[in-house]
Design an enzyme around this catalytic site. Structure first.
Site, mmCIF file in Angstrom:
data_model
loop_
_atom_site.group_PDB
_atom_site.id
_atom_site.type_symbol
_atom_site.label_atom_id
_atom_site.label_comp_id
_atom_site.label_asym_id
_atom_site.label_seq_id
_atom_site.Cartn_x
_atom_site.Cartn_y
_atom_site.Cartn_z
ATOM 1 N N VAL A 94 -8.742 1.493 -12.602
ATOM 2 C CA VAL A 94 -10.311 1.997 -13.189
ATOM 3 C C VAL A 94 -10.016 2.813 -14.506
ATOM 4 O O VAL A 94 -11.244 2.815 -15.606
ATOM 5 C CB VAL A 94 -10.618 2.892 -12.358
ATOM 6 C CG1 VAL A 94 -11.817 2.544 -11.312
ATOM 7 C CG2 VAL A 94 -10.903 3.941 -12.004
ATOM 8 N N ASP A 149 -6.533 7.202 -5.149
ATOM 9 C CA ASP A 149 -6.210 8.445 -4.949
ATOM 10 C C ASP A 149 -6.778 8.165 -4.031
ATOM 11 O O ASP A 149 -6.761 9.234 -2.625
ATOM 12 C CB ASP A 149 -7.234 8.813 -5.849
ATOM 13 C CG ASP A 149 -7.340 10.569 -5.921
ATOM 14 O OD1 ASP A 149 -6.951 11.181 -5.438
ATOM 15 O OD2 ASP A 149 -8.252 10.730 -7.250
ATOM 16 N N ASP A 204 1.140 -0.914 0.133
ATOM 17 C CA ASP A 204 0.027 -0.004 -0.126
ATOM 18 C C ASP A 204 0.781 1.276 0.093
ATOM 19 O O ASP A 204 2.319 1.089 0.814
ATOM 20 C CB ASP A 204 -1.192 -0.262 0.691
ATOM 21 C CG ASP A 204 -2.070 1.139 1.860
ATOM 22 O OD1 ASP A 204 -1.475 1.974 0.727
ATOM 23 O OD2 ASP A 204 -2.951 0.982 2.364
HETATM 24 N N1 AR6 Z 1 -1.666 1.403 -2.795
HETATM 25 C C1 AR6 Z 1 -1.329 1.364 -4.228
HETATM 26 N N2 AR6 Z 1 -1.551 1.101 -5.542
HETATM 27 C C2 AR6 Z 1 -2.611 1.098 -5.093
HETATM 28 C C3 AR6 Z 1 -3.929 1.393 -3.728
HETATM 29 C C4 AR6 Z 1 -2.472 1.460 -2.863
HETATM 30 N N3 AR6 Z 1 -3.589 1.979 -1.329
HETATM 31 N N4 AR6 Z 1 -4.960 0.925 -3.975
HETATM 32 C C5 AR6 Z 1 -4.427 0.580 -5.020
HETATM 33 N N5 AR6 Z 1 -4.106 0.337 -6.245
HETATM 34 P P1 AR6 Z 1 -6.854 3.324 -10.041
HETATM 35 P P2 AR6 Z 1 -6.047 4.899 -12.334
HETATM 36 C C6 AR6 Z 1 -3.940 0.618 -7.605
HETATM 37 O O1 AR6 Z 1 -7.958 2.544 -10.146
HETATM 38 O O2 AR6 Z 1 -6.176 3.381 -13.041
HETATM 39 C C7 AR6 Z 1 -9.619 7.293 -9.402
HETATM 40 O O3 AR6 Z 1 -10.722 7.538 -8.804
HETATM 41 C C8 AR6 Z 1 -4.726 -0.611 -8.141
HETATM 42 O O4 AR6 Z 1 -3.942 -1.992 -8.122
HETATM 43 O O5 AR6 Z 1 -6.298 4.180 -8.254
HETATM 44 O O6 AR6 Z 1 -5.155 5.601 -12.537
HETATM 45 C C9 AR6 Z 1 -8.974 8.593 -9.090
HETATM 46 O O7 AR6 Z 1 -9.766 9.525 -8.965
HETATM 47 C C10 AR6 Z 1 -4.130 -0.252 -9.385
HETATM 48 O O8 AR6 Z 1 -3.275 -0.787 -10.026
HETATM 49 O O9 AR6 Z 1 -6.283 4.566 -10.558
HETATM 50 C C11 AR6 Z 1 -9.284 8.558 -10.959
HETATM 51 O O10 AR6 Z 1 -10.567 8.909 -11.694
HETATM 52 C C12 AR6 Z 1 -3.326 1.129 -9.958
HETATM 53 O O11 AR6 Z 1 -3.489 1.598 -8.062
HETATM 54 C C13 AR6 Z 1 -9.260 7.310 -11.382
HETATM 55 O O12 AR6 Z 1 -9.331 6.891 -9.920
HETATM 56 C C14 AR6 Z 1 -4.173 2.188 -10.315
HETATM 57 O O13 AR6 Z 1 -5.813 2.866 -10.089
HETATM 58 C C15 AR6 Z 1 -7.578 6.602 -12.135
HETATM 59 O O14 AR6 Z 1 -7.562 5.636 -12.227
#
Ligand code: AR6
Length: 169
Positions: free
Chosen positions: A123, A33, A9
């Site tokens: 996402v 985020d 994390d």
């Molecule tokens: N630590 C590290 N990585 C993480 C964590 C964490 N705590 N939680 C999730 N991931 P995403 P995006 C990973 O969806 O695709 C948000 O709503 C996860 O496994 O967080 O860039 C923003 O506000 C994945 O591999 O970001 C935007 O609207 C990675 O983080 C949108 O999502 C990215 O997943 C951005 O989408």
């Protein structure tokens, strides 16, 4: 420059700067985020709101910096990844820009150890393998930089961790 890989994390990593995979509004969201804003507390959103007021939205590929509130990191760099739409809309270039602009901004602020999540692979649906190759290539362009000490890829999910492990061997 050292490149490290951690499964975990990103909100728990004690580095100079962690990078957030934000959206253009900078007003928070889900995924990493959401985790960063939840754990870091209101200071981060306060700074994001100020940036919004002075600079407007953050376009994909760009990066901004805020304080880190209650997080163990010193600062948070927020970058906006591309939404995957099939690959014909410069998604790869935009993703590389995220990593490179985040590193440039960190260096400008005297931050030399930086942790990245796997931007856009949640996402925003960027194919994970392609994203990993782009991220590693983008970071490797800083090889030999005199100040940059360490870049840490923090993989939250098993699939990304496996991909990075293979690519970084
Ligand atoms: N630590 C590290 N990585 C993480 C964590 C964490 N705590 N939680 C999730 N991931 P995403 P995006 C990973 O969806 O695709 C948000 O709503 C996860 O496994 O967080 O860039 C923003 O506000 C994945 O591999 O970001 C935007 O609207 C990675 O983080 C949108 O999502 C990215 O997943 C951005 O989408």
């Amino acid at each position: 420059m050292k490149i490290s890989l951690i499964k975990g994390d990103i909100t728990e990593i004690e580095v100079d700067a962690i990078v957030n995979a934000a959206n253009s509004s900078l007003m928070g969201g889900g995924g990493v985020d959401g985790a960063i804003h939840r754990k870091g507390g209101p200071q981060i959103l306060d700074d994001c709101m100020e940036i919004r007021q002075t600079c407007g939205e953050c376009p994909p590929g760009q990066a901004v910096i805020t304080r880190a509130g209650d997080l163990p990191a010193q600062k948070v760099i927020h970058t906006v990844g591309p939404i995957w739409q099939g690959g014909q809309l410069n998604e790869a270039e935009t993703l590389a820009n995220c990593y490179q602009n985040a590193i440039r901004l960190a260096l400008e602020h005297g931050l030399y150890r930086i942790a990245f999540p796997n931007i856009s692979t949640g996402v925003y649906r960027f194919p994970k393998k392609k994203a990993a190759v782009i991220a590693i290539e983008a970071v490797n362009e800083f090889e030999g930089h005199p100040d940059l000490e360490e870049v840490i890829f923090v993989c939250f999910d098993e699939e990304n961790y496996g991909l990075y492990k293979e690519l970084l061997l």
